[in-house]
Design a protein around this motif. Structure first.
Motif, mmCIF file in Angstrom:
data_model
loop_
_atom_site.group_PDB
_atom_site.id
_atom_site.type_symbol
_atom_site.label_atom_id
_atom_site.label_comp_id
_atom_site.label_asym_id
_atom_site.label_seq_id
_atom_site.Cartn_x
_atom_site.Cartn_y
_atom_site.Cartn_z
ATOM 1 N N UNK A 13 51.483 26.109 34.520
ATOM 2 C CA UNK A 13 51.934 25.987 33.127
ATOM 3 C C UNK A 13 51.534 24.644 32.525
ATOM 4 N N UNK A 14 51.357 23.623 33.372
ATOM 5 C CA UNK A 14 50.958 22.300 32.895
ATOM 6 C C UNK A 14 49.446 22.084 32.944
ATOM 7 N N UNK A 15 48.693 23.163 33.159
ATOM 8 C CA UNK A 15 47.251 23.088 33.054
ATOM 9 C C UNK A 15 46.497 22.755 34.320
ATOM 10 N N UNK A 16 47.189 22.716 35.464
ATOM 11 C CA UNK A 16 46.515 22.424 36.726
ATOM 12 C C UNK A 16 45.936 23.706 37.324
ATOM 13 N N UNK A 17 44.749 23.589 37.908
ATOM 14 C CA UNK A 17 44.212 24.678 38.724
ATOM 15 C C UNK A 17 44.671 24.403 40.148
ATOM 16 N N UNK A 26 46.140 20.256 43.673
ATOM 17 C CA UNK A 26 45.100 20.548 42.700
ATOM 18 C C UNK A 26 43.877 21.069 43.447
ATOM 19 N N UNK A 27 43.292 22.136 42.942
ATOM 20 C CA UNK A 27 42.198 22.811 43.653
ATOM 21 C C UNK A 27 40.987 21.905 43.811
ATOM 22 N N UNK A 28 40.664 21.178 42.764
ATOM 23 C CA UNK A 28 39.526 20.254 42.820
ATOM 24 C C UNK A 28 40.043 18.866 43.157
ATOM 25 N N UNK A 29 39.678 18.355 44.297
ATOM 26 C CA UNK A 29 40.090 17.011 44.689
ATOM 27 C C UNK A 29 41.283 16.967 45.615
ATOM 28 N N UNK A 30 42.095 18.026 45.628
ATOM 29 C CA UNK A 30 43.205 18.096 46.574
ATOM 30 C C UNK A 30 44.376 17.181 46.277
ATOM 31 N N UNK A 31 44.531 16.725 45.030
ATOM 32 C CA UNK A 31 45.674 15.878 44.687
ATOM 33 C C UNK A 31 46.963 16.662 44.873
ATOM 34 N N UNK A 32 47.918 16.087 45.607
ATOM 35 C CA UNK A 32 49.197 16.755 45.821
ATOM 36 C C UNK A 32 49.977 16.848 44.517
ATOM 37 N N UNK A 33 50.565 18.017 44.266
ATOM 38 C CA UNK A 33 51.323 18.248 43.041
ATOM 39 C C UNK A 33 52.800 18.514 43.302
ATOM 40 N N UNK A 34 53.128 19.025 44.495
ATOM 41 C CA UNK A 34 54.530 19.322 44.763
ATOM 42 C C UNK A 34 54.736 19.980 46.105
#
Length: 474
Positions: free
Chosen positions: A273-277, A305-313
């Motif tokens: 919903x916040x625009x992350x893939x 995040x799918x690109x880069x693998x940044x943790x989101x939750x």
């Protein structure tokens, strides 16, 4: 009671509620910390006796007094949040037949459905009857004016105690009347120093919105952890210091009977919903070395995040040690950490406390494999959708015969993992194959075996039976 704020005169009009006397108090710096109030249903009969909310110490004392009379036999809890879930345990422990009514198909709207349903199933095992996709329409009373019956959208129930735990709203009218700006979330808007738009007026706690460090957007998150940190920052600033509150990642933990339920950052739904893939994974593990006495199950869902693998939750549940794992993820989110970095964290280990590869690191490694295209998985929810939609696919149970007989997903094909090599001819390569087992490990092995054998359309079910929240056949 604070009645009004005059920002020009820098004064507050107050009323002494015991004497009725009105006073006007001058201020140099003012902190608005008026909290939030429970949402009260506007339905017929809500004023009857033994219909309560639980928001402060007096309301807790009132509920305790009602229960100590030992006359309550049937209780209804309205709402699917923290207060509702914590009260369920107290009511069941008092031998009270308890119903939980929720407007949606699941509790804990902040969680993804796959994890929320697992928690919901656990609550059912404790004797709570859950009324899903239902809502209270009115109450009826007995001759004493106490609640005796609730009429819902779908049914009527005999009840002699009702707890309404349908959320809270920030108390902003005092601030609004003084010209203090209210944010889009409904809470008072502040900067990092917790200053409002009016000089020398600060706002803290449940009446105030704050910044979410993952999305960079304002959120209203009424939790004691945030309020206490707000209080310290504002206290420093009003006494001449210079401190800042950068924001939150939304970490919370709640006890649900003998399970610990925790979340930090964004759910997968919130991230989208916040625009992350996004990419996510569900991995069951033991909270300590599996052979150590007292090892217990936890289930971890990591979102990145799918690109880069940044943790989101992350969402973590179970009867094992959950809180220390959620706090680790909370720290990673604050530091903008990737899945790859988390997989190499130097976490403590001894058999009574963890495994050599902590469950968090194991989960991060599985998610790394998924992000790097080394594995292909499917969630239990998506698998259920395939079954319900009568998709033409093979659901392959690779557990032992004994495990399969003790409970399996309806319509599956059973081939134990150690027989898979010699029984591959039973599988139709033109169909999608989804493998599952007890927790996902053997299912992923079966996935690799089939991929190596040339099967093109194969995935394994994340968490497998440990994360399956639906009915099983025996």
């Amino acid at each position: 009671r604070a009645d009004s704020i005059d920002p020009v005169a820098k004064s507050v009009k107050v009323t002494n509620k015991k004497t009725g006397q009105s006073l006007t108090l001058a201020y140099d710096k003012l902190v608005v910390a008026v909290g939030a109030s429970p949402n009260i249903l506007t339905v017929e009969g809500v004023q009857y006796g033994n219909i309560c909310t639980l928001h402060n110490i007096p309301s807790a004392i009132k509920i305790k007094a009602i229960l100590q009379k030992k006359k309550i036999k049937n209780a209804l809890v309205g709402g699917g949040g923290f207060i509702a879930l914590e009260m369920l345990e107290s009511l069941i422990a008092n031998g009270i037949r308890t119903h939980l009514i929720i407007r949606r198909d699941r509790i804990l709207s902040h969680f993804d459905k796959d994890i929320a349903l697992l928690i919901q199933n656990h609550i059912r095992t404790k004797g709570v009857q859950i009324l899903e996709e239902d809502e209270i329409r009115r109450f009826e009373s007995d001759v004493n004016g106490d609640v005796a019956k609730v009429i819902t959208k779908k049914r009527s129930l005999q009840v002699d105690f009702v707890l309404l735990a349908t959320g809270i709203s920030p108390n902003v009218q005092l601030a609004k009347s003084a010209g203090i700006k209210i944010g889009k979330t409904g809470g008072i808007r502040v900067n990092q120093k917790l200053e409002t738009n009016i000089p020398d007026i600060y706002a803290v706690g449940d009446c105030t919105e704050t910044m979410h460090l993952v999305t960079g957007k304002p959120v209203w998150f009424p939790l004691a952890t945030i309020s206490n940190k707000h209080g310290r920052v504002a206290g420093i600033n009003v006494t001449g210091g210079n401190d800042q509150f950068p924001g939150i990642v939304g970490t919370f933990v709640v006890k649900v009977f003998d399970w610990t339920v925790a979340k930090t950052g964004l759910s997968e739904k919130e991230a989208v919903e916040n625009g992350f893939e996004t990419e996510s994974i569900i991995v069951p593990s033991y909270d300590k070395a599996h052979y150590f006495p007292g090892a217990k199950r936890i289930i971890i869902k990591l979102i990145a995040e799918k690109t880069g693998g940044l943790l989101l939750g992350a969402e973590i549940i179970g009867d094992g040690v959950v809180d220390k794992r959620i706090d680790v993820v909370a720290a990673t989110l604050t530091g903008k950490t990737t899945v790859d970095q988390l997989s190499k964290y130097d976490l403590s280990y001894a058999p009574p406390y963890s495994s050599p590869m902590d469950p968090l690191i194991t989960t991060a490694n599985v998610l790394r494999n998924k992000l790097e295209g080394k594995i292909e998985s499917i969630t239990p929810l998506k698998t259920k959708e395939k079954i319900a939609g009568k998709d033409d696919f093979i659901l392959l149970d690779v557990r032992t015969q004994q495990e399969h007989d003790s409970g399996h997903i309806g319509g599956c094909l059973h081939i134990p993992l150690n027989e898979l090599h010699k029984r591959m001819e039973q599988l139709d390569d033109s169909k999608e194959i989804v493998t599952y087992c007890g927790v996902g490990l053997r299912a992923s092995h079966a996935y690799q075996i089939l991929k190596n054998a040339g099967f093109r359309n194969v995935r394994f079910m994340e968490g497998s039976m440990a994360a399956w929240p639906f009915e099983i056949e025996k």
